[in-house]
Design a protein around this motif. Structure first.
Motif, mmCIF file in Angstrom:
data_model
loop_
_atom_site.group_PDB
_atom_site.id
_atom_site.type_symbol
_atom_site.label_atom_id
_atom_site.label_comp_id
_atom_site.label_asym_id
_atom_site.label_seq_id
_atom_site.Cartn_x
_atom_site.Cartn_y
_atom_site.Cartn_z
ATOM 1 N N TYR A 116 0.986 -1.168 -0.034
ATOM 2 C CA TYR A 116 0.165 -0.042 0.101
ATOM 3 C C TYR A 116 0.886 1.171 -0.027
ATOM 4 O O TYR A 116 0.413 2.328 -0.702
ATOM 5 C CB TYR A 116 -0.862 0.025 1.216
ATOM 6 N N GLU A 119 1.577 1.828 -3.426
ATOM 7 C CA GLU A 119 0.667 2.364 -4.324
ATOM 8 C C GLU A 119 0.353 3.897 -4.076
ATOM 9 O O GLU A 119 -0.001 4.799 -4.856
ATOM 10 C CB GLU A 119 -0.558 1.472 -3.629
ATOM 11 N N VAL A 120 0.242 4.280 -2.817
ATOM 12 C CA VAL A 120 0.203 5.520 -2.486
ATOM 13 C C VAL A 120 1.294 6.513 -3.263
ATOM 14 O O VAL A 120 0.874 7.612 -3.738
ATOM 15 C CB VAL A 120 0.364 6.054 -0.970
ATOM 16 N N ARG A 121 2.638 6.000 -3.361
ATOM 17 C CA ARG A 121 3.481 6.729 -4.032
ATOM 18 C C ARG A 121 3.379 6.596 -5.589
ATOM 19 O O ARG A 121 4.423 7.254 -6.231
ATOM 20 C CB ARG A 121 5.039 6.290 -3.748
ATOM 21 N N GLY A 122 2.562 5.816 -6.029
ATOM 22 C CA GLY A 122 2.368 5.921 -7.379
ATOM 23 C C GLY A 122 2.987 4.745 -8.296
ATOM 24 O O GLY A 122 3.400 4.838 -9.468
ATOM 25 N N VAL A 123 3.769 4.066 -7.468
ATOM 26 C CA VAL A 123 4.344 2.641 -8.172
ATOM 27 C C VAL A 123 3.585 2.096 -9.056
ATOM 28 O O VAL A 123 2.558 1.669 -8.424
ATOM 29 C CB VAL A 123 5.216 1.909 -7.252
ATOM 30 N N ALA A 124 4.023 1.372 -10.053
ATOM 31 C CA ALA A 124 3.194 0.739 -10.895
ATOM 32 C C ALA A 124 2.883 -0.823 -10.228
ATOM 33 O O ALA A 124 3.537 -1.292 -9.686
ATOM 34 C CB ALA A 124 3.860 0.343 -12.320
ATOM 35 N N LYS A 125 1.535 -1.091 -10.537
ATOM 36 C CA LYS A 125 1.070 -2.284 -9.992
ATOM 37 C C LYS A 125 1.949 -3.648 -9.879
ATOM 38 O O LYS A 125 2.485 -4.374 -9.056
ATOM 39 C CB LYS A 125 -0.281 -2.791 -10.301
ATOM 40 N N ARG A 128 4.907 -2.932 -7.534
ATOM 41 C CA ARG A 128 4.870 -2.914 -6.297
ATOM 42 C C ARG A 128 4.483 -4.202 -5.615
ATOM 43 O O ARG A 128 4.859 -4.642 -4.552
ATOM 44 C CB ARG A 128 3.846 -1.904 -5.827
#
Length: 271
Positions: A116, A119-125, A128
């Protein structure tokens, strides 16, 4: 064992010449809550890169308050915290917080909870999830990626919280009594795992604990805080070889004597 008196830390923190460099510097920290309650008074400390430091002291001495100030979750009334030389203005990517109550999203799987922060930092799915799976495995939860928090024990939920903190690759992990909600057997295993993870990850750990035994077993340095208002009463440097069998370590004279020495210093604070 090296026990340093608080008087040697009354000014700005100074590390010995051969000590690891300080990643966090705490200078002149005061914290006063509403109602004129002083939680911390003139805290001067450094936290050295790659070391495990425990904050230990009686209930209400300001351990968690200090940890949250370092995390940027609380603002001090006076004083400054610097991370890598830069003043702390709030939370930052170089610090990750492991909460006492796990702070997991109940509707999300272990995999998503662990990833998570990314995810908050915008790392690709894909990236992450790959990193989250790696740290899920590192904390001993391989095979539980698709489980939900309500399907896990307290110890397993705390491992998810640790995996999430490791996944964001912060320099510093701040842990607020991370083992307080688990049974003694789980707590001991988690302590052993934390020593192993620290060796692998080379992170800086700051741990709040009420347990003298835990602080001695885990720490490079133990900061003893006085009752409120919290001040640095003493800094203890355990000299314990942790490379052997964990249970054998807990039976050594060095380990047991240091626990007794710390308790002798703290018992005067306990009503």
């Amino acid at each position: 064992m090296n026990m340093t008196s608080a008087t040697e830390h009354a000014g700005a923190p100074v590390a010995p010449a051969d000590a690891p460099d300080a990643i966090i510097e705490v200078e002149g920290i005061h914290k006063v809550y509403s109602g004129n309650v002083t939680a911390l008074e003139n805290i001067n400390l450094d936290f050295r890169r790659g070391e495990m430091t425990s904050l230990l002291g009686p209930s209400g001495c300001g351990k968690t308050t200090l940890l949250k100030i370092v995390a940027g979750l609380l603002k001090p009334t006076d004083g400054e915290v610097r991370v890598n030389g830069a003043p702390v203005k709030g939370p930052g990517p170089e610090r990750a917080f492991v909460f006492q109550d796990f702070a997991l999203m109940p509707w999300a799987t272990v995999l998503r909870n662990a990833g998570y922060g990314l995810e908050v930092r915008g790392v690709a799915k894909r990236e992450r999830e790959e990193r989250a799976r790696h740290y899920i495995n590192e904390v001993g939860l391989a095979g539980f990626e698709e489980k939900y928090p309500h399907e896990l024990s307290g110890g397993m939920r705390q491992r998810v919280g640790l995996a999430r903190a490791l996944a964001v690759d912060a320099d510093v992990l701040l842990m607020d009594e991370p083992f307080s909600a688990v049974d003694e057997q789980t707590r001991r295993k988690f302590q052993e795992d934390l020593i192993r993870l620290r060796e692998i990850e080379k992170k800086t750990f700051i741990l709040v604990t009420h347990s003298i035994e835990e602080a001695v077993y885990l720490s490079d340095r133990i900061v003893l805080l006085s009752p409120r208002p919290g001040r640095v009463a003493q800094i203890v440097t355990p000299e314990i070889d942790r490379s052997g069998d964990p249970e054998a370590i807990r039976r050594t004279t060095e380990y047991l004597d240091l626990i007794d020495d710390i308790w002798a210093g703290l018992r005067t604070y306990v009503e």
